[in-house]
Scaffold this motif. Structure first.
Motif, PDB file in Angstrom:
ATOM      1  N   ARG A  71      25.881 -40.655  -6.935  1.00 29.40           N
ATOM      2  CA  ARG A  71      26.304 -41.342  -6.504  1.00 29.40           C
ATOM      3  C   ARG A  71      25.612 -40.892  -5.357  1.00 29.40           C
ATOM      4  N   ILE A  72      24.551 -41.018  -4.794  1.00 31.33           N
ATOM      5  CA  ILE A  72      23.202 -40.581  -3.872  1.00 31.33           C
ATOM      6  C   ILE A  72      23.181 -41.470  -3.132  1.00 31.33           C
ATOM      7  N   ALA A  73      23.399 -40.872  -1.882  1.00 29.76           N
ATOM      8  CA  ALA A  73      22.383 -41.843  -0.157  1.00 29.76           C
ATOM      9  C   ALA A  73      21.930 -40.796   0.780  1.00 29.76           C
ATOM     10  N   PRO A  74      21.275 -41.742   1.154  1.00 27.87           N
ATOM     11  CA  PRO A  74      19.736 -40.961   2.174  1.00 27.87           C
ATOM     12  C   PRO A  74      21.195 -40.733   3.312  1.00 27.87           C
ATOM     13  N   PRO A  78      21.591 -47.228   1.816  1.00 25.82           N
ATOM     14  CA  PRO A  78      22.519 -47.349   0.983  1.00 25.82           C
ATOM     15  C   PRO A  78      23.230 -46.561   0.316  1.00 25.82           C
ATOM     16  N   ILE A  79      23.991 -46.440  -1.130  1.00 26.93           N
ATOM     17  CA  ILE A  79      24.627 -45.298  -1.170  1.00 26.93           C
ATOM     18  C   ILE A  79      24.136 -46.584  -3.583  1.00 26.93           C
ATOM     19  N   ILE A  80      23.072 -45.441  -4.001  1.00 25.66           N
ATOM     20  CA  ILE A  80      22.930 -45.505  -5.379  1.00 25.66           C
ATOM     21  C   ILE A  80      23.417 -44.838  -6.404  1.00 25.66           C
ATOM     22  N   GLU A  81      23.645 -45.663  -7.478  1.00 24.68           N
ATOM     23  CA  GLU A  81      23.967 -44.597  -8.689  1.00 24.68           C
ATOM     24  C   GLU A  81      22.677 -44.416  -9.317  1.00 24.68           C
ATOM     25  N   ALA A 140      19.496 -39.664 -11.668  1.00 25.74           N
ATOM     26  CA  ALA A 140      18.588 -38.569 -10.992  1.00 25.74           C
ATOM     27  C   ALA A 140      19.086 -38.206  -9.705  1.00 25.74           C
ATOM     28  N   GLN A 141      19.273 -36.326  -9.333  1.00 23.38           N
ATOM     29  CA  GLN A 141      19.978 -35.492  -8.231  1.00 23.38           C
ATOM     30  C   GLN A 141      19.350 -36.311  -6.959  1.00 23.38           C
ATOM     31  N   TYR A 142      18.485 -37.206  -6.820  1.00 23.06           N
ATOM     32  CA  TYR A 142      17.914 -37.055  -5.615  1.00 23.06           C
ATOM     33  C   TYR A 142      16.849 -38.395  -6.221  1.00 23.06           C
ATOM     34  N   LEU A 143      16.947 -39.211  -4.899  1.00 16.07           N
ATOM     35  CA  LEU A 143      16.317 -40.367  -4.536  1.00 16.07           C
ATOM     36  C   LEU A 143      14.951 -41.111  -4.691  1.00 16.07           C
ATOM     37  N   THR A 144      14.534 -41.878  -5.630  1.00 18.09           N
ATOM     38  CA  THR A 144      13.036 -41.997  -5.643  1.00 18.09           C
ATOM     39  C   THR A 144      12.772 -42.806  -4.110  1.00 18.09           C
ATOM     40  N   ASP A 145      11.056 -42.896  -3.549  1.00 16.47           N
ATOM     41  CA  ASP A 145      11.207 -43.598  -2.425  1.00 16.47           C
ATOM     42  C   ASP A 145      10.907 -44.510  -1.634  1.00 16.47           C
ATOM     43  N   ALA A 146      11.577 -45.448  -3.469  1.00 16.09           N
ATOM     44  CA  ALA A 146      11.439 -46.960  -2.651  1.00 16.09           C
ATOM     45  C   ALA A 146      13.052 -46.892  -2.948  1.00 16.09           C
ATOM     46  N   GLU A 147      13.980 -46.191  -3.386  1.00 18.31           N
ATOM     47  CA  GLU A 147      15.493 -46.212  -3.480  1.00 18.31           C
ATOM     48  C   GLU A 147      15.464 -45.344  -1.768  1.00 18.31           C
ATOM     49  N   ARG A 148      15.221 -44.663  -1.201  1.00 21.78           N
ATOM     50  CA  ARG A 148      15.437 -44.197  -0.055  1.00 21.78           C
ATOM     51  C   ARG A 148      14.612 -44.908   1.436  1.00 21.78           C
ATOM     52  N   PRO A 200      17.719 -51.622  -6.308  1.00 16.09           N
ATOM     53  CA  PRO A 200      19.272 -52.117  -6.190  1.00 16.09           C
ATOM     54  C   PRO A 200      20.272 -50.991  -5.238  1.00 16.09           C
ATOM     55  N   VAL A 201      21.115 -51.817  -5.405  1.00 18.56           N
ATOM     56  CA  VAL A 201      22.745 -50.309  -5.162  1.00 18.56           C
ATOM     57  C   VAL A 201      23.764 -50.456  -6.084  1.00 18.56           C
ATOM     58  N   ALA A 202      24.275 -49.148  -5.363  1.00 14.55           N
ATOM     59  CA  ALA A 202      25.636 -49.513  -6.846  1.00 14.55           C
ATOM     60  C   ALA A 202      26.929 -49.734  -6.174  1.00 14.55           C
TER      61      ALA A 202
END
Length: 155
Positions: A58-61, A134-137, A140-148, A153-155
């Motif tokens: 569960r990761i967030a910028p 947003p927090i994303i599940e 990977a241990q990092y976010l893609t550019d789209a996720e950042r 979609p968010v968790a």
């Protein structure tokens, strides 16, 4: 859920395998400055649902800002492993309390980089870390550019 932490929360936070996408130095008064790290903060390592499965994260910028920084040393070695440019990954952050003759107290910080090889060291009285998206599940241990950038979609 908390979205902002400071140096008083240090013992409850961890930065192992956190990816740093960027950093900047903001000049302050009297020779000090703020050190900003733009990172993907892992809020939770989610255990595998089945035996032999993989962890999810569960990761967030987030922005990690050390204030009133002095004595900054920075070393990142992308040349030795002939690594392509990309976010660097932290092993962790350590701190050591220091006291000055004038009665001021601060910390000596070491940010250890596990890939590529490197380290940041400096003195600072503390930090603020704030989630900036947003927090994303993820697997990977990092976010893609789209996720950042909020395009996933968010968790």
């Amino acid at each position: 859920m908390t979205s902002t932490w400071t140096e008083t929360d240090f013992d409850s936070l961890g930065w192992h395998d956190i990816h740093v996408h960027g950093f900047r130095i903001v000049e302050g008064e009297h020779g000090v400055g703020d050190l900003w790290l733009d990172l993907d903060y892992i809020l939770e390592w989610v255990p595998p649902a089945a035996k032999g499965g993989a962890f999810r994260f569960r990761i967030a910028p987030a922005s990690l800002v050390f204030r009133d920084v002095t004595s900054l040393r920075l070393a990142l070695d992308y040349a030795t492993p002939t690594a392509s440019m990309g976010p660097f990954s932290l092993d962790g952050i350590e701190r050591e309390p220091i006291s000055f003759d004038n009665g001021c107290n601060s910390f000596r910080w070491a940010i250890n980089v596990n890939w590529p090889d490197g380290e940041m060291t400096f003195e600072s009285p503390g930090f603020t870390q704030t989630l900036s998206g947003p927090i994303i599940e993820s697997d990977a241990q990092y976010l893609t550019d789209a996720e950042r950038n909020g395009d996933a979609p968010v968790a």
